[in-house]
Design a protein around this motif. Structure first.
Motif, short mmCIF file in Angstrom:
data_model
loop_
_atom_site.label_atom_id
_atom_site.label_comp_id
_atom_site.label_asym_id
_atom_site.label_seq_id
_atom_site.Cartn_x
_atom_site.Cartn_y
_atom_site.Cartn_z
N GLU A 57 45.77 28.05 34.77
CA GLU A 57 46.79 28.99 35.25
C GLU A 57 46.34 29.73 36.50
O GLU A 57 47.16 30.30 37.22
N ASP A 112 48.41 43.06 27.41
CA ASP A 112 49.00 43.53 28.66
C ASP A 112 48.00 44.38 29.47
O ASP A 112 48.37 45.28 30.21
N PRO A 125 52.67 38.47 40.81
CA PRO A 125 52.86 38.07 39.41
C PRO A 125 52.04 36.82 39.05
O PRO A 125 51.57 36.69 37.93
N LEU A 126 51.85 35.92 40.01
CA LEU A 126 51.07 34.71 39.76
C LEU A 126 49.62 35.07 39.43
O LEU A 126 49.01 34.48 38.53
N ARG A 129 49.47 36.58 35.99
CA ARG A 129 49.55 35.50 35.00
C ARG A 129 48.18 34.85 34.80
O ARG A 129 47.77 34.56 33.68
N ASN A 132 46.00 37.22 32.79
CA ASN A 132 46.40 37.20 31.38
C ASN A 132 45.89 35.93 30.70
O ASN A 132 45.47 35.96 29.53
N ALA A 133 45.92 34.80 31.42
CA ALA A 133 45.44 33.53 30.85
C ALA A 133 43.93 33.59 30.61
O ALA A 133 43.44 33.08 29.60
#
Length: 147
Positions: A57, A112, A125-126, A129, A132-133
């Protein structure tokens, strides 16, 4: 079966989260760059990335490994090129914030985390992400080792 009480975030990670959440937006990127320098070098047995998991990701090549010791403390290793300072910063934040943490504390890190730090307003946002991954894979490795 009684519900288990969630463990609090490791104190050092909670401190880092609070520092980011309270920082003015223009300072956040500076703080991230500082953490990108905080990623410790890989130990000799991981330098060829054997036993490390890639995080697809992430926009750049990112590898991680978590090891749970018999006393349930977790050691984390991250491999990410210097040309990816934001992603390296996520690794630096986790490396510093989770140092000496128990498996339960690592599993208790909120999913979060990066939003709580206020990073959603400062970076794409990428990249969020990808962060978060990284956290999700780290927690999954810890859960698998606990059985």
């Amino acid at each position: 079966m009684p519900q288990s009480t969630p463990q609090p975030m490791p104190p050092k990670l909670a401190e880092i989260v609070a520092e980011f959440a309270d920082a003015p937006r223009d300072v956040v990127l500076e703080m991230l760059l500082e953490f990108s320098d905080a990623v410790p070098p890989l130990p000799a047995h991981l330098t060829d990335r054997t036993g490390m998991e890639q995080v697809p990701e992430c926009q750049t090549a990112f590898f991680l490994r978590a090891e749970v010791a018999p006393d349930r403390t977790v050691t984390t290793w991250f491999d990410c090129p210097p040309e990816a300072p934001t992603t390296r910063a996520f690794a630096g934040i986790l490396a510093e914030g989770l140092a000496g943490a128990s498996a339960e504390e690592v599993l208790g890190v909120p999913d979060d985390l990066y939003q709580r730090m206020g990073l959603a307003q400062a970076i794409s946002p990428l990249r969020i992400r990808g962060g978060n991954a990284i956290l999700a894979r780290l927690k999954r490795q810890v859960r698998e080792q606990l059985g």
